[in-house]
Design a protein around this motif. Structure first.
Motif, PDB file in Angstrom:
ATOM      1  N   TYR A   1     -23.417  22.147  13.596  1.00 54.82           N
ATOM      2  CA  TYR A   1     -23.095  23.287  14.466  1.00 54.82           C
ATOM      3  C   TYR A   1     -22.255  22.813  15.646  1.00 54.82           C
ATOM      4  CZ  TYR A   1     -26.114  26.465  11.929  1.00 54.82           C
ATOM      5  OH  TYR A   1     -26.658  27.263  10.948  1.00 54.82           O
TER       6      TYR A   1
ATOM      7  N   ARG B   1     -20.026  26.576  12.461  1.00 53.36           N
ATOM      8  CA  ARG B   1     -20.785  25.576  11.705  1.00 53.36           C
ATOM      9  C   ARG B   1     -19.987  25.122  10.499  1.00 53.36           C
ATOM     10  NH1 ARG B   1     -25.668  29.506   9.396  1.00 53.36           N
ATOM     11  NH2 ARG B   1     -24.400  30.642   7.839  1.00 53.36           N
TER      12      ARG B   1
ATOM     13  N   VAL C   1     -19.909  31.533  13.557  1.00 54.84           N
ATOM     14  CA  VAL C   1     -21.308  31.943  13.603  1.00 54.84           C
ATOM     15  C   VAL C   1     -21.498  33.073  14.619  1.00 54.84           C
ATOM     16  CG1 VAL C   1     -23.671  31.234  14.145  1.00 54.84           C
ATOM     17  CG2 VAL C   1     -22.139  29.669  12.910  1.00 54.84           C
TER      18      VAL C   1
ATOM     19  N   GLU D   1     -23.333  19.522  22.714  1.00 53.85           N
ATOM     20  CA  GLU D   1     -24.362  20.313  22.043  1.00 53.85           C
ATOM     21  C   GLU D   1     -25.678  19.538  21.967  1.00 53.85           C
ATOM     22  OE1 GLU D   1     -20.410  21.082  19.804  1.00 53.85           O
ATOM     23  OE2 GLU D   1     -21.457  19.414  20.767  1.00 53.85           O
TER      24      GLU D   1
ATOM     25  N   TRP E   1     -20.055  29.672  18.717  1.00 48.87           N
ATOM     26  CA  TRP E   1     -20.636  28.678  17.815  1.00 48.87           C
ATOM     27  C   TRP E   1     -19.987  28.815  16.428  1.00 48.87           C
ATOM     28  CZ3 TRP E   1     -23.917  24.972  19.480  1.00 48.87           C
ATOM     29  CH2 TRP E   1     -24.595  25.181  20.678  1.00 48.87           C
TER      30      TRP E   1
ATOM     31  N   ASP F   1     -28.515  27.802   6.086  1.00 46.30           N
ATOM     32  CA  ASP F   1     -28.073  27.619   7.464  1.00 46.30           C
ATOM     33  C   ASP F   1     -27.835  26.146   7.787  1.00 46.30           C
ATOM     34  OD1 ASP F   1     -30.400  30.169   8.402  1.00 46.30           O
ATOM     35  OD2 ASP F   1     -28.220  30.378   8.253  1.00 46.30           O
TER      36      ASP F   1
END
Length: 128
Positions: free
Chosen positions: A94, A38, A48, A6, A36, A90
């Protein structure tokens, strides 16, 4: 051997944008659903977004719908997550996920953490 890397994380102010990328190698990228997840400190890893092998099916967590867009480029063996209107909530590490087998659908990949191989992740921090 699956290898997922990533990139694109960082520090951004609330309301800003970031684009994450996941470069995959080791298997035929176009055969596998991708996604994805997280994980914030003290919390469980959460879904996600996910995308089917051909990009035809995408799924999003309710918390990111309308703000995040998942995509893939099979010619480049890369998946992306465009994140906009970022919020402090957020903030998380991730992780890129690849389905364990070509039979793993994008929906199944997103339903549990058991259906994927993982990268090391990239940190996203959203300041208020």
């Amino acid at each position: 051997q699956v290898h997922l890397v990533e990139s694109g994380g960082g520090l951004v102010q609330a309301g800003g944008s970031l684009r994450l990328a996941c470069a995959a190698s080791g298997r035929t990228f176009s055969s596998y659903a991708m996604g994805w997840f997280r994980q914030a400190p003290g919390k469980e890893r959460e879904f996600v977004a996910s995308i089917s092998w051909d990009g035809g099916m995408v799924y999003y967590a309710d918390s990111v719908k309308g703000r995040f867009t998942i995509s893939r480029d099979n010619a480049r063996n890369t998946m992306y997550l465009q994140m906009s209107s970022l919020k402090p909530e957020d903030t998380a590490h991730y992780y890129c996920a690849q389905g364990r087998g070509p039979w793993t659908t994008a929906y199944e990949l997103g339903a549990t953490t058991s259906n994927s191989y993982w990268g090391q992740g990239t940190q996203v921090t959203v300041s208020s």
